[in-house]
Design an enzyme around this catalytic site. Structure first.
Site, PDB file in Angstrom:
ATOM      1  N   SER A   1       3.539  -8.109   3.372  1.00 33.28           N
ATOM      2  CA  SER A   1       4.432  -9.268   3.543  1.00 33.28           C
ATOM      3  C   SER A   1       4.996  -9.288   4.950  1.00 33.28           C
ATOM      4  O   SER A   1       5.331 -10.344   5.491  1.00 33.28           O
ATOM      5  CB  SER A   1       5.577  -9.207   2.537  1.00 33.28           C
ATOM      6  OG  SER A   1       5.052  -9.124   1.236  1.00 33.28           O
TER       7      SER A   1
ATOM      8  N   MET B   1       8.557  -7.514  -4.183  1.00 31.14           N
ATOM      9  CA  MET B   1       9.714  -8.137  -3.541  1.00 31.14           C
ATOM     10  C   MET B   1       9.353  -9.571  -3.138  1.00 31.14           C
ATOM     11  O   MET B   1      10.009 -10.163  -2.270  1.00 31.14           O
ATOM     12  CB  MET B   1      10.154  -7.319  -2.321  1.00 31.14           C
ATOM     13  CG  MET B   1      10.582  -5.907  -2.720  1.00 31.14           C
ATOM     14  SD  MET B   1      11.730  -5.134  -1.567  1.00 31.14           S
ATOM     15  CE  MET B   1      10.751  -5.119  -0.086  1.00 31.14           C
TER      16      MET B   1
ATOM     17  N   ALA C   1       7.093 -12.779  -1.527  1.00 33.49           N
ATOM     18  CA  ALA C   1       6.254 -13.058  -0.351  1.00 33.49           C
ATOM     19  C   ALA C   1       4.831 -12.601  -0.690  1.00 33.49           C
ATOM     20  O   ALA C   1       4.205 -11.848   0.066  1.00 33.49           O
ATOM     21  CB  ALA C   1       6.789 -12.370   0.900  1.00 33.49           C
TER      22      ALA C   1
ATOM     23  N   HIS D   1      -0.861  -8.267  -3.447  1.00 31.19           N
ATOM     24  CA  HIS D   1      -0.085  -8.347  -4.694  1.00 31.19           C
ATOM     25  C   HIS D   1      -0.948  -8.943  -5.816  1.00 31.19           C
ATOM     26  O   HIS D   1      -0.881  -8.510  -6.960  1.00 31.19           O
ATOM     27  CB  HIS D   1       1.124  -9.275  -4.522  1.00 31.19           C
ATOM     28  CG  HIS D   1       2.160  -8.781  -3.565  1.00 31.19           C
ATOM     29  ND1 HIS D   1       2.401  -9.388  -2.361  1.00 31.19           N
ATOM     30  CD2 HIS D   1       3.022  -7.738  -3.643  1.00 31.19           C
ATOM     31  CE1 HIS D   1       3.376  -8.750  -1.733  1.00 31.19           C
ATOM     32  NE2 HIS D   1       3.763  -7.734  -2.478  1.00 31.19           N
TER      33      HIS D   1
ATOM     34  N   LYS E   1      -1.382   1.047  -0.707  1.00 29.98           N
ATOM     35  CA  LYS E   1      -0.910   0.937   0.677  1.00 29.98           C
ATOM     36  C   LYS E   1       0.391   1.704   0.874  1.00 29.98           C
ATOM     37  O   LYS E   1       0.618   2.298   1.923  1.00 29.98           O
ATOM     38  CB  LYS E   1      -0.704  -0.519   1.090  1.00 29.98           C
ATOM     39  CG  LYS E   1      -0.359  -0.611   2.580  1.00 29.98           C
ATOM     40  CD  LYS E   1      -0.217  -2.017   3.047  1.00 29.98           C
ATOM     41  CE  LYS E   1       1.133  -2.592   2.750  1.00 29.98           C
ATOM     42  NZ  LYS E   1       2.233  -1.955   3.513  1.00 29.98           N
TER      43      LYS E   1
END
Ligand code: PAF
Length: 284
Positions: free
Chosen positions: A190, A33, A35, A40, A153
């Site tokens: 994020s 998504m 951010a 990531h 996570k």
């Protein structure tokens, strides 16, 4: 270093990928998504190890947010995200609009996750996993990747995506990457950027509780829960939502007599940030 090509439409992404796969190249998708943080980027790194062409999707999926959640304030900075991806050999960033993904408004046909989707995160966030599974199904149908990469996570998301791929015979391998943590143990997210200084310091309670539960694992499930719980006692900035130990095969809570691999799940509200974390333990 090469800047990924930003593609905004489904048709354009399909055309780009068709050209790549016609020559026999494999594709890995990293759904995000945006951010983007180092967590990531670890997914992207893995994707680039296992496939010729890497696609990172950046789409803040309205379908997975509840009415009182942070859809409107969720951090969005496409330029910064694309720049962060430059060192990783990402071919395409797929950044569709909500209208591109849901041209008829909210999706009418949805993918639902069944019993497990209603537990833990799904209990506090009703409908969340239907939104996740629906958008993940759409992304898999759009990109038709050989592999899709997720982070550990989001353990419940990982479990449900595996179930989606299995139950619906999706011809995509699900690849999981370990949680990336800050030096003090806080899992990168994020939503960490919502934390002020005091909240950020308090948020480390989640990973400390996981460490405490792992140290108590040889004393059984009650000791595991008590050890984790005790970390939150004096942390008034951290409001524990749930603390559970599940069997990783079923994702259902384990009982007293359970022996073997288990996973401790924690969710807590810290200021305006809802944070989750988890870790594997062995109960013997
Ligand atoms: O994990 C996330 O960021 C989201 O749930 C996902 C998988 C990109 C679906 O919107």
């Amino acid at each position: 270093m090469s800047r990924p090509v930003v593609v905004e439409t489904i048709a354009a992404l399909r055309a780009e990928l068709a050209a790549r796969t016609a020559a026999g190249g494999s594709v890995a998708l990293v759904p995000t998504m945006g951010a983007l943080h180092d967590g990531h980027l670890a997914l992207v790194e893995r994707a680039s190890e296992i496939a010729d062409t890497v696609v990172v999707s950046i789409f803040v999926n309205p379908l997975q947010f509840g009415p009182d959640e942070d859809l409107d304030t969720y951090p969005r900075d496409l330029e910064a995200d694309v720049t962060a991806l430059e060192p990783f050999g990402v071919a395409f960033v797929f950044a569709p609009s909500a209208a591109e993904m849901y041209p008829h408004g909210a999706a009418q046909v949805k993918v639902t996750g069944g019993e497990i989707a209603g537990l833990f995160e799904g209990r506090t966030r009703p409908g969340h996993f239907d939104g996740v599974l629906t958008v993940v199904s759409k992304l898999l149908n759009i990109a038709r990747p050989d592999a899709v990469v997720f982070g550990q996570k989001d353990a419940q998301q990982v479990f449900l995506v595996r179930q989606l791929v299995d139950d619906l015979n999706v011809p995509t391998k699900v690849e999981i990457v370990d949680t990336v943590r800050a030096d003090d143990g806080l899992a990168l997210s994020s939503r960490n950027r919502y934390l002020n200084g005091a909240e950020r310091r308090a948020a480390v309670a989640l990973s400390r509780a996981l460490e405490a539960s792992a140290s108590a694992a040889d004393r059984g499930i009650d000791a595991v829960l008590a050890a984790a719980q005790s970390v939150f006692m004096d942390e008034r900035l951290v409001k524990l939502d749930y603390l559970k130990v599940v069997n990783p095969k079923t994702f259902l809570p384990v009982d007293d007599g359970y022996r073997g691999q288990a996973r401790v799940l924690i969710a807590a509200q810290v200021g305006s940030a809802r944070l989750i974390d988890n870790d594997a333990i062995y109960l013997n």
